[in-house]
Design a protein around this motif. Structure first.
Motif, PDB file in Angstrom:
ATOM      1  N   SER A 125       0.831  -1.200   0.000  1.00  0.00           N
ATOM      2  CA  SER A 125       0.000   0.000   0.000  1.00  0.00           C
ATOM      3  C   SER A 125       0.869   1.256   0.000  1.00  0.00           C
ATOM      4  O   SER A 125       2.066   1.199   0.253  1.00  0.00           O
ATOM      5  CB  SER A 125      -0.940   0.003   1.214  1.00  0.00           C
ATOM      6  N   LEU A 139       0.808   5.612   1.095  1.00  0.00           N
ATOM      7  CA  LEU A 139       0.187   6.719   1.818  1.00  0.00           C
ATOM      8  C   LEU A 139       0.777   8.004   1.276  1.00  0.00           C
ATOM      9  O   LEU A 139       1.977   8.066   1.004  1.00  0.00           O
ATOM     10  CB  LEU A 139       0.470   6.632   3.321  1.00  0.00           C
ATOM     11  N   SER A 181       4.208  12.026  15.487  1.00  0.00           N
ATOM     12  CA  SER A 181       5.089  10.885  15.221  1.00  0.00           C
ATOM     13  C   SER A 181       6.084  10.757  16.371  1.00  0.00           C
ATOM     14  O   SER A 181       6.754  11.716  16.722  1.00  0.00           O
ATOM     15  CB  SER A 181       5.853  11.105  13.910  1.00  0.00           C
ATOM     16  N   VAL A 198       3.242   9.412  11.608  1.00  0.00           N
ATOM     17  CA  VAL A 198       1.864   9.797  11.303  1.00  0.00           C
ATOM     18  C   VAL A 198       1.911  10.756  10.124  1.00  0.00           C
ATOM     19  O   VAL A 198       2.737  11.665  10.088  1.00  0.00           O
ATOM     20  CB  VAL A 198       1.188  10.470  12.525  1.00  0.00           C
ATOM     21  N   ILE A 199       1.033  10.530   9.167  1.00  0.00           N
ATOM     22  CA  ILE A 199       0.920  11.372   7.976  1.00  0.00           C
ATOM     23  C   ILE A 199      -0.416  12.099   8.021  1.00  0.00           C
ATOM     24  O   ILE A 199      -1.457  11.484   8.265  1.00  0.00           O
ATOM     25  CB  ILE A 199       1.008  10.511   6.694  1.00  0.00           C
ATOM     26  N   GLN A 200      -0.373  13.404   7.768  1.00  0.00           N
ATOM     27  CA  GLN A 200      -1.606  14.186   7.655  1.00  0.00           C
ATOM     28  C   GLN A 200      -2.043  14.165   6.194  1.00  0.00           C
ATOM     29  O   GLN A 200      -1.311  14.595   5.316  1.00  0.00           O
ATOM     30  CB  GLN A 200      -1.390  15.631   8.121  1.00  0.00           C
ATOM     31  N   THR A 201      -3.229  13.645   5.955  1.00  0.00           N
ATOM     32  CA  THR A 201      -3.769  13.573   4.595  1.00  0.00           C
ATOM     33  C   THR A 201      -4.909  14.576   4.472  1.00  0.00           C
ATOM     34  O   THR A 201      -5.277  15.241   5.446  1.00  0.00           O
ATOM     35  CB  THR A 201      -4.303  12.158   4.296  1.00  0.00           C
ATOM     36  N   THR A 246      -7.886  13.933   4.361  1.00  0.00           N
ATOM     37  CA  THR A 246      -9.021  13.483   5.169  1.00  0.00           C
ATOM     38  C   THR A 246      -8.684  13.315   6.650  1.00  0.00           C
ATOM     39  O   THR A 246      -9.495  12.839   7.417  1.00  0.00           O
ATOM     40  CB  THR A 246      -9.568  12.148   4.631  1.00  0.00           C
ATOM     41  N   ALA A 290      -5.502  12.492   9.860  1.00  0.00           N
ATOM     42  CA  ALA A 290      -4.248  11.790  10.189  1.00  0.00           C
ATOM     43  C   ALA A 290      -4.387  10.294   9.961  1.00  0.00           C
ATOM     44  O   ALA A 290      -5.436   9.705  10.224  1.00  0.00           O
ATOM     45  CB  ALA A 290      -3.872  12.057  11.640  1.00  0.00           C
ATOM     46  N   THR A 291      -3.293   9.694   9.494  1.00  0.00           N
ATOM     47  CA  THR A 291      -3.247   8.243   9.368  1.00  0.00           C
ATOM     48  C   THR A 291      -2.945   7.642  10.737  1.00  0.00           C
ATOM     49  O   THR A 291      -2.404   8.325  11.606  1.00  0.00           O
ATOM     50  CB  THR A 291      -2.133   7.802   8.394  1.00  0.00           C
ATOM     51  N   PRO A 292      -3.251   6.371  10.931  1.00  0.00           N
ATOM     52  CA  PRO A 292      -2.744   5.701  12.137  1.00  0.00           C
ATOM     53  C   PRO A 292      -1.216   5.676  12.064  1.00  0.00           C
ATOM     54  O   PRO A 292      -0.639   5.720  10.971  1.00  0.00           O
ATOM     55  CB  PRO A 292      -3.307   4.286  12.027  1.00  0.00           C
ATOM     56  N   VAL A 333       2.484   4.560  11.590  1.00  0.00           N
ATOM     57  CA  VAL A 333       3.092   3.511  10.779  1.00  0.00           C
ATOM     58  C   VAL A 333       4.505   3.279  11.313  1.00  0.00           C
ATOM     59  O   VAL A 333       5.300   4.211  11.414  1.00  0.00           O
ATOM     60  CB  VAL A 333       3.158   3.926   9.290  1.00  0.00           C
TER      61      VAL A 333
END
Length: 124
Positions: free
Chosen positions: A84, A86, A95, A101-104, A106, A108-110, A112
């Protein structure tokens, strides 16, 4: 070694030639173990300002020498071990301890794990 200057040079060489390269390849579990003994290993430097930044430096788009945190100015695309991807902006504050953590668009991602990331590249 007979002088303090030689001792200092030896310590700097060990950091540059041994410790930093180890941080760039170590698995998160080993980095967490090292964090527990960090003042004995690296001296009076905070792990978040050394150990973890050196670990993240394995992905050059996330690391800028002297910044003191992850590079947040550019969006990145990360390819993960499961295939996958991101995309978004690294979140330095969210982080921690080898988890990114990535801000997208939509949210924040969980987090990684550093172990799950294969590549990181800047995107326009």
């Amino acid at each position: 070694m007979t002088t303090f200057a030689e001792l200092v040079a030896s310590r700097r060489a060990w950091l540059t030639e041994q410790l930093i390269p180890w941080c760039r390849v170590a698995r998160r579990a080993d980095l967490l173990r090292a964090e527990q003994e960090w003042t004995d290993i690296a001296g009076k430097v905070a792990p978040e300002r050394s150990l973890w930044l050196w670990a993240w430096s394995r992905f050059p788009p996330l690391y800028v020498e002297g910044l003191g945190g992850l590079e947040e100015s550019w969006p990145v695309r990360m390819e993960l071990r499961d295939g996958s991807t991101l995309e978004g902006f690294p979140d330095n504050r969210a982080s921690e301890r080898g988890q990114l953590v990535i801000q997208t668009a939509t949210g924040a991602t969980p987090p990684v794990s550093i172990d799950e990331i294969l590549t990181v590249e800047r995107i326009a």
